[in-house]
Enzyme design. Structure first.
Site, PDB file in Angstrom:
ATOM      1  N   SER A  31       0.973  -1.257   0.150  1.00 29.94           N
ATOM      2  CA  SER A  31      -0.201   0.010   0.110  1.00 29.94           C
ATOM      3  C   SER A  31       0.854   1.244   0.069  1.00 29.94           C
ATOM      4  O   SER A  31       1.998   1.190   0.657  1.00 29.94           O
ATOM      5  CB  SER A  31      -0.911  -0.128   1.308  1.00 29.94           C
ATOM      6  OG  SER A  31      -1.727   1.195   1.604  1.00 29.94           O
ATOM      7  N   TYR A  49      -2.003  -0.866  10.721  1.00 22.58           N
ATOM      8  CA  TYR A  49      -2.337  -1.507   9.486  1.00 22.58           C
ATOM      9  C   TYR A  49      -1.178  -1.143   8.538  1.00 22.58           C
ATOM     10  O   TYR A  49      -0.609  -2.281   7.888  1.00 22.58           O
ATOM     11  CB  TYR A  49      -3.556  -0.986   9.030  1.00 22.58           C
ATOM     12  CG  TYR A  49      -3.814  -1.281   7.515  1.00 22.58           C
ATOM     13  CD1 TYR A  49      -3.435  -0.123   6.489  1.00 22.58           C
ATOM     14  CD2 TYR A  49      -3.981  -2.459   6.819  1.00 22.58           C
ATOM     15  CE1 TYR A  49      -3.484  -0.325   4.860  1.00 22.58           C
ATOM     16  CE2 TYR A  49      -3.890  -2.843   5.483  1.00 22.58           C
ATOM     17  CZ  TYR A  49      -3.751  -1.734   4.667  1.00 22.58           C
ATOM     18  OH  TYR A  49      -3.697  -1.941   3.392  1.00 22.58           O
ATOM     19  N   LYS A  89       2.153  -3.706   6.706  1.00 21.85           N
ATOM     20  CA  LYS A  89       2.462  -3.786   5.332  1.00 21.85           C
ATOM     21  C   LYS A  89       3.881  -3.263   4.955  1.00 21.85           C
ATOM     22  O   LYS A  89       4.684  -4.211   4.041  1.00 21.85           O
ATOM     23  CB  LYS A  89       1.494  -2.515   4.255  1.00 21.85           C
ATOM     24  CG  LYS A  89       0.117  -2.707   4.141  1.00 21.85           C
ATOM     25  CD  LYS A  89      -0.354  -4.304   3.510  1.00 21.85           C
ATOM     26  CE  LYS A  89      -1.663  -4.542   3.297  1.00 21.85           C
ATOM     27  NZ  LYS A  89      -1.799  -6.033   2.592  1.00 21.85           N
TER      28      LYS A  89
HETATM   29  C1  WQD Z   1      -9.446   9.379   0.963  1.00 23.38           C
HETATM   30  C2  WQD Z   1      -9.982  10.850   1.158  1.00 23.38           C
HETATM   31  C3  WQD Z   1     -10.017  11.375   3.379  1.00 23.38           C
HETATM   32  C4  WQD Z   1     -13.870   9.580   4.281  1.00 23.38           C
HETATM   33  C5  WQD Z   1      -6.979   4.583   3.023  1.00 23.38           C
HETATM   34  C6  WQD Z   1      -5.911   3.726   3.697  1.00 23.38           C
HETATM   35  C7  WQD Z   1      -4.865   3.201   2.506  1.00 23.38           C
HETATM   36  C8  WQD Z   1      -5.701   2.342   1.559  1.00 23.38           C
HETATM   37  C9  WQD Z   1      -6.513   3.262   0.914  1.00 23.38           C
HETATM   38  C10 WQD Z   1      -5.569   0.290   2.173  1.00 23.38           C
HETATM   39  C11 WQD Z   1      -9.161  11.399   2.517  1.00 23.38           C
HETATM   40  C12 WQD Z   1     -11.472  11.895   2.811  1.00 23.38           C
HETATM   41  C13 WQD Z   1     -12.691   9.772   3.755  1.00 23.38           C
HETATM   42  C14 WQD Z   1     -14.832  10.475   4.532  1.00 23.38           C
HETATM   43  C15 WQD Z   1     -13.533  12.177   3.781  1.00 23.38           C
HETATM   44  N1  WQD Z   1      -6.326   1.526   2.142  1.00 23.38           N
HETATM   45  N2  WQD Z   1     -12.630  11.391   3.302  1.00 23.38           N
HETATM   46  N3  WQD Z   1     -14.773  11.759   4.236  1.00 23.38           N
HETATM   47  O1  WQD Z   1      -7.291   7.550   3.928  1.00 23.38           O
HETATM   48  O2  WQD Z   1      -6.459   8.095   1.455  1.00 23.38           O
HETATM   49  O3  WQD Z   1      -6.373   5.671   2.460  1.00 23.38           O
HETATM   50  O4  WQD Z   1      -7.373   3.864   1.943  1.00 23.38           O
HETATM   51  O5  WQD Z   1      -4.432   0.031   1.666  1.00 23.38           O
HETATM   52  O6  WQD Z   1      -4.058   2.376   3.413  1.00 23.38           O
HETATM   53  O7  WQD Z   1      -5.197   4.807   4.442  1.00 23.38           O
HETATM   54  O8  WQD Z   1      -8.637   6.690   1.705  1.00 23.38           O
HETATM   55  O9  WQD Z   1     -11.025   6.789   1.291  1.00 23.38           O
HETATM   56  O10 WQD Z   1     -10.345   6.835   3.655  1.00 23.38           O
HETATM   57  O11 WQD Z   1      -9.895   8.830   2.186  1.00 23.38           O
HETATM   58  O12 WQD Z   1     -13.400  13.362   3.486  1.00 23.38           O
HETATM   59  O13 WQD Z   1     -16.090   9.962   5.028  1.00 23.38           O
HETATM   60  O14 WQD Z   1     -11.188  11.251   1.568  1.00 23.38           O
HETATM   61  O15 WQD Z   1      -9.846  12.668   4.296  1.00 23.38           O
HETATM   62  O16 WQD Z   1      -8.855  12.747   1.868  1.00 23.38           O
HETATM   63  P1  WQD Z   1      -7.161   6.977   2.269  1.00 23.38           P
HETATM   64  P2  WQD Z   1      -9.934   7.175   2.431  1.00 23.38           P
END
Ligand code: WQD
Length: 356
Positions: free
Chosen positions: A139, A164, A168
């Site tokens: 990741s 998590y 990785k």
């Molecule tokens: C994306 C953007 C949030 C939810 C995670 C893991 C990473 C990988 C992918 C496994 C960010 C914003 C989110 C919400 C929001 N997973 N957001 N409201 O955090 O980039 O990555 O998933 O490998 O390891 O860390 O993905 O979809 O949670 O967030 O505003 O209800 O959306 O702040 O900018 P993230 P995400």
């Protein structure tokens, strides 16, 4: 089992896909079967459903020999021994693992035990059966708050902000150490960015267990009426519109990247990390408006406080994947949203039996 075996005709090869009933795993199984590889799935169904395996068979037309499923946890040495004794495994694509960032901060022991100890049991059994070709589901989180944007594989790794992500990073180091000690190990570490979307049929897709942690499944559930509105986690980041920027990649592009990695492993040996991303960053507001276009209506949101641990910006430089694997993402943002929406509409309760 030596690397040259992966150069055999695909229908003579068997790929073990751990976590193959999951979101990325199920889409990867479809692509492997579409390329005539034989597939064995090991999945404990802790975060997936056997219905997904049935849908893989439905979509691929695979018979009982081409696609075999074992409900088994990777910590179950005896269960894994059965699998490796019954099937001549030529390579492993290792997805199985817990993956909820927030949950990992509450349950570090469970995450290190399942993701790291479980992987060690898997690879010990694999080695005892001469299987040392491994494609590992890593990741972009291993980069922490990246020192460079776009991110190349040379970007220094930093402590992930959660257990998590640490699992990785640890598994990357462990697999690389296997190769350093024994050059028969052949390891490709695939660093995903933000996988979203679904198979164009709408029959398989992302099915979060509880309230989605990730943006897109949350947006989809608001669009379908299961959730009230989106909370945008902060609009004061140093980005074009103040909201977080990420490299969203269609899950089918991610899946074809894994098949390309298997073919790469047939002709190369060693241990290498490769980013799988599009090279394009979109903000949270970009994603909400793109999904609104797919749905054909505005999707309600409010601006909330930042989520602890979030970074401002993260997107890939995908050049190495193209140079080494001959792979690049081909789906557009509108494809990702349209395919995700089709899955959500056809499966408002995911794979759960409530929908049946
Ligand atoms: C994306 C953007 C949030 C939810 C995670 C893991 C990473 C990988 C992918 C496994 C960010 C914003 C989110 C919400 C929001 N997973 N957001 N409201 O955090 O980039 O990555 O998933 O490998 O390891 O860390 O993905 O979809 O949670 O967030 O505003 O209800 O959306 O702040 O900018 P993230 P995400």
């Amino acid at each position: 089992m030596s690397n040259k075996s992966l150069a055999l005709p695909h229908n003579e090869l068997t790929i073990l896909v751990t976590g193959g009933a999951g979101f990325i795993g199920s889409h990867t199984c479809i692509e492997l079967l579409g390329q005539n590889y034989n597939v064995v799935i090991v999945d404990d169904l802790s975060n997936s459903s056997k219905i997904a395996v049935e849908r893989i068979r439905e979509l691929s037309g695979a018979d009982e020999n081409q696609l075999v499923f074992y409900e088994c946890n990777i910590l179950d040495r005896e269960g894994l021994e059965t699998v490796f004794s019954k099937h001549a495994i030529d390579a492993i694509i290792h997805f199985a693992g817990f993956k909820a960032v927030g949950e990992s901060t509450q349950k570090p022991l469970e995450y290190y035990w399942n993701n790291v100890a479980g992987s060690l049991v898997l690879f010990d059994v694999a080695r005892n059966h001469g299987v040392k070709n491994v494609i590992f589901s890593s990741s972009a989180t291993v980069y922490g708050d990246p020192e460079m944007i776009p991110i190349t594989e040379e970007c220094p790794l930093h402590e992930a902000t959660n257990p998590y992500g640490e699992t990785k990073a640890m598994m990357e180091r462990i697999l690389t150490d296997f190769y350093r000690a024994d050059s028969e190990w052949n390891v490709v570490l695939l660093r995903y960015f933000n996988p979203i979307g679904a198979h164009e049929s709408g029959r398989i897709g992302e099915d979060p267990k509880d309230i989605p942690n990730n943006l897109l499944p949350y947006v989809a559930q608001v669009a379908v009426g299961k959730l009230e509105r989106i909370g945008v986690f902060g609009n004061d980041y140093p980005t074009k519109d103040g909201t977080g920027v990420r490299d969203y990649i269609h899950v089918v592009d991610l899946a074809t990247g894994h098949v390309a990695a298997i073919k790469y492993a047939a002709a190369h040996s060693g241990s290498i990390a490769i980013n799988l991303g599009t090279g394009v960053g979109y903000s949270v507001l970009d994603m909400i408006s793109a999904f609104s276009r797919a749905v054909g209506k505005e999707i309600p949101y409010t601006i909330d406080a930042r989520r602890p641990g979030d970074i401002a910006e993260c997107y890939a430089d995908p050049k190495l994947a193209y140079d080494l694997l001959g792979w690049k993402a081909v789906h557009t943002l509108d494809d990702m949203c349209a395919d995700s929406w089709r899955w959500q509409q056809q499966n408002p309760y995911g794979y759960s039996d409530k929908e049946a």
